[in-house]
Design an enzyme around this catalytic site. Structure first.
Site, PDB file in Angstrom:
ATOM      1  N   HIS A  97       0.814  -1.215   0.000  1.00 21.93           N
ATOM      2  CA  HIS A  97       0.000   0.000   0.000  1.00 21.93           C
ATOM      3  C   HIS A  97       0.850   1.270   0.000  1.00 21.93           C
ATOM      4  CE1 HIS A  97      -3.389  -2.646   0.784  1.00 21.93           C
ATOM      5  NE2 HIS A  97      -4.203  -1.630   0.565  1.00 21.93           N
ATOM      6  N   HIS A 206     -12.807  -3.394  -5.038  1.00 20.23           N
ATOM      7  CA  HIS A 206     -13.383  -4.007  -3.832  1.00 20.23           C
ATOM      8  C   HIS A 206     -14.560  -4.923  -4.202  1.00 20.23           C
ATOM      9  CE1 HIS A 206     -11.710  -0.568  -1.100  1.00 20.23           C
ATOM     10  NE2 HIS A 206     -10.767  -1.273  -1.696  1.00 20.23           N
ATOM     11  N   TYR A 213     -13.518   5.107  -7.091  1.00 25.66           N
ATOM     12  CA  TYR A 213     -12.184   4.597  -7.390  1.00 25.66           C
ATOM     13  C   TYR A 213     -11.892   4.680  -8.881  1.00 25.66           C
ATOM     14  CZ  TYR A 213     -10.934   2.825  -2.759  1.00 25.66           C
ATOM     15  OH  TYR A 213     -10.572   2.724  -1.441  1.00 25.66           O
TER      16      TYR A 213
END
Length: 755
Positions: A97, A206, A213
């Protein structure tokens, strides 16, 4: 940052804190070690953002002394960053990340390349760029199609920048060829719930369609990569270019003008989410996907409509003879999102559901605490404002009643009890809630691209109220949407309501019309026992032929969806009341006429423009009188026997309509069929469905399975199409249409009667 050079040439300065280090300390029992560094502004993301700002300032500086000082600052900042361990080969415990924290690390060196060369840092920085961006991955032939939208957002530009920093040699050209191949693969359409581009134009993150996004991914790299590489030997393929174009054009269809519908806003249902106009302009100047057009006319026209600006792109497109497109019109079903978008004029109606494949709401700690009902059959109008927006169309997060989202059938309980109980439920997920239903039926069918039917079997997760069930349907004809529900069940304490509207009142005296009487008083509440005819404060008319209807104008008190802080605002709200506590066999029927004229409202009050042919556990069937079209939401297979439809072989959605010369039959199997058989739910010792993350499910990467849907219609018919989307066979005196269905998509055939 306290950076200074020691007498021996080494540096001193404060450490740079990467937020993911905190996870190590959390596991060791420290409550919030990151707070110390966050409060001091020492985070890696802020550091790299500052580096980028210094680089931009240096590039723009006209004063020599200022330029020299900025160069000194940049070199010191860069040396300190490398010295702190952000150098090639360094892992420092974790490198996952990195994206948001390192984004600007890669861009600044390209601007400051000459400065880095003079300081003897160019090679070290380029190597660090390669290391942290993971650009080595592009050398590997892609094993699977597609790419995470976060990679477009946070990795793509960094990888390209690390290649740009290389000397101009054949090796650099080889790197660019490999990079182009890697990027090109990222746009490929994928199966299941994997990232990120889908066949219907939705964009996944997701494990569901996630416009927020998507726009970040488009901004971060997806649009820029096509634009930067266009008209060179490294350009992405025409196929990939077309996939990105399709995603952008669909986004401008399911948004209005720019606003995301609330149910498509992910974990931030605050009304602020919107598409980004420059995406359309920049992809337009990259040319058409086939490379024949210097400017893409569809994207240029879309840009001119959504941007409504006076910038350089607007001037360029006007000089080239492009004009703004008209507002899109039609009906489009998004099978991969269990939603439908219905448009006319400048307005949009969005209906959204969820299923055993597509989660109902994404809820995090500090985000969307009260949004559990967002896809319980929500129906939102984005129809007002100048320009049209979520806020102009009656939404305000402050004071918003999360129990009365328009269109939903939901339980009214104290708002404090609505707050999600957010857990880390398994090793495949973090602290989040993304609940699935155990029902497969959620989707729609479009008819001739203009009208449609959407339906879902609602069953709330046992984590909250597993006793709440309903079968819900919507029938779309021009500006008329007929909404029906049946088999509403509930055993939990609280009122069961189907919400008609919830609109912010800029002026408490804004009138509602209740059964022909204008209501300006505030506060106001009416409970109408025998149905109602209502007009809200935004010129929309609601016709409820029967049932108990509650209409309210009041100061609503709520809780902030992120902070839980008390909020309030004046709202007009109306709902159908199905009773409190135990409800069995409940139902409803109402029609919405968007921006109804006075003449329309009066006419529909006298006589509704539709006929309900059936509304029970097996089917909701409705005939629209003005068009003659009949829509079918068929929750069970078997004999139908209404209108021209004799039977269906699967639970399905069908629309049949003619124009006097022939017949059009539209059909869809809404079951995405990522797996077959019963729901994969796991039950606890009390027989309740256990909460499990979507990431832990074995089927999430499975392709949508094919089904053969047989639709038998009365009479003898033959295809009027050269290439029908179905096989046509005689069935006695009737005709069998066998559609091959997949991905919840509409199949359609035009027929002529056999003489």
């Amino acid at each position: 940052y306290g950076i200074a050079e020691n007498s021996d040439g080494t540096l001193r300065g404060k450490p740079i804190w990467f937020v993911r280090y905190a996870e190590t300390y959390i596991n060791l029992g420290h409550p919030d070690v990151g707070k110390l560094f966050n409060d001091n502004g020492q985070t890696l993301r802020k550091y790299n953002d500052f580096l980028f700002q210094v680089a931009v300032a240096h590039d723009a500086a006209a004063d020599a002394a200022e330029r020299a000082e900025l160069e000194r600052m940049y070199v010191l900042l860069t040396r300190h960053l490398l010295d702190q361990g952000f150098a090639a080969g360094s892992a420092q415990g974790t490198l996952h990340h990195l994206g948001y924290s390192m984004r600007n690390f890669y861009t600044a060196p390209v601007i400051m390349r000459d400065v880095l060369r003079r300081a003897g840092l160019e090679h070290d920085v380029q190597q660090a760029m390669e290391w942290f961006s993971g650009v080595g991955e592009v050398k590997l032939p892609p094993a699977e199609p597609g790419m995470d939208i976060d990679a477009f957002n946070t990795s793509l530009v960094g990888r390209l920048a690390s290649i740009v920093m290389l000397p101009d040699t054949p090796v650099k050209a080889a790197w660019l060829e490999a990079f182009s191949r890697w990027v090109d693969n990222g746009y490929k359409v994928t199966e299941g719930t994997g990232p990120c581009f889908k066949s219907d134009g939705t964009v996944f993150h997701h494990r569901r369609h996630y416009p927020a996004y998507a726009v970040d991914g488009f901004s971060g790299g997806a649009v820029n990569a096509v634009w930067l590489l266009s008209k060179t030997q490294f350009a992405v393929s025409a196929e990939s270019h077309a996939v990105l174009k399709r995603a952008l054009l669909e986004m401008r269809f399911y948004c209005n003008l720019r606003s995301f519908p609330l149910a498509l806003s992910g974990r931030h249902p605050d009304g602020r989410g919107e598409l980004v106009p420059w995406h359309y302009a920049r992809l337009a100047v990259a040319g058409t996907p086939d490379g024949r057009g210097e400017i893409d006319p569809e994207l240029a026209a879309a840009y001119l409509r959504v941007a409504q600006g006076k910038d350089a792109y607007t001037r360029l497109f006007a000089e080239k003879g492009f004009a703004p497109e008209p507002s899109p019109a039609g009906n489009r079903v998004y099978g991969y999102n269990a939603s439908v978008s219905h448009r006319r004029a400048d307005w949009l109606v969005t209906v959204a559901g969820h299923s055993r494949y597509l989660w109902s709401a994404e809820i995090y700690q500090g985000a969307n605490h009260y949004g559990r009902y967002l896809t319980h059959g929500s129906m939102q109008l984005l129809a007002d404002g100048d320009p049209v927006s979520a806020f102009g169309s009656g939404f305000r997060q402050e004071g918003w009643d999360w129990r009365h989202i328009p269109g939903t059938t939901a339980l009214e309980i104290p708002m404090e009890r609505m707050k999600a109980d957010i857990r880390n439920v398994d090793t495949a997920s973090g602290y989040e809630e993304m609940l699935l239903s155990d029902e497969a039926f959620a989707g729609g069918v479009s008819h001739r691209g203009r009208d449609g039917v959407f339906a879902m079997e609602l069953h709330e997760h046992d984590k909250y109220n597993g006793s709440l069930r309903a079968r819900k349907s919507w029938f779309f004809f021009d500006n008329r949407i007929v909404c029906m529900g049946s088999d509403i069940e509930n055993k939990a304490e609280g009122g069961v309501h189907t919400t008609l509207f919830q609109n912010f009142l800029a002026d408490a005296a804004d009138p509602l019309v209740v059964n022909g009487e204008a209501v300006t008083q505030f506060p106001y509440r009416a409970e109408l026992a025998g149905g109602a005819v209502l007009r809200d404060n935004l010129r929309n008319a609601y016709f409820v032929p029967k049932g108990r209807v509650v209409v309210s104008k009041s100061l609503q008190r709520s809780l902030d969806e992120e902070t839980d802080a008390p909020t309030q605002n004046n709202f007009a709200t109306a709902w159908i009341d199905h009773g409190s506590g135990s409800v069995s066999g409940g139902g409803y029927e109402y029609m919405l006429a968007v921006h109804a004229s006075d003449e329309e409202a009066a006419r529909y009050a006298r006589e509704l423009p539709y006929e309900v042919l059936r509304r029970d556990a097996s089917a909701h069937i409705l005939r629209d009188r003005p068009s003659g079209i009949t829509g079918y939401a068929l929750f069970a297979a078997g004999k139908v026997g209404e209108g021209l439809l004799e039977s269906v072989s699967l639970p399905s959605l069908v629309i049949i309509g003619g124009d006097g010369e022939g017949l059009t039959v539209s059909a869809a199997d809404p079951d995405l069929r990522f797996y077959e058989g019963p729901s994969d739910e796991v039950f606890d010792a009390d027989g309740r469905r256990a909460e499990r993350s979507v990431y832990s499910r074995k089927w999430i990467d499975n392709p949508s399975g094919e089904s053969q849907l047989e639709v038998v219609i009365r009479g003898r018919w033959q295809s009027a199409d050269d290439r029908p989307e179905c096989r046509i066979e005689p069935a006695g005196e009737n005709t069998a249409l066998i559609f091959t269905c997949r991905e919840g998509a509409t199949r359609e055939v035009n027929l002529i009667e056999m003489k």
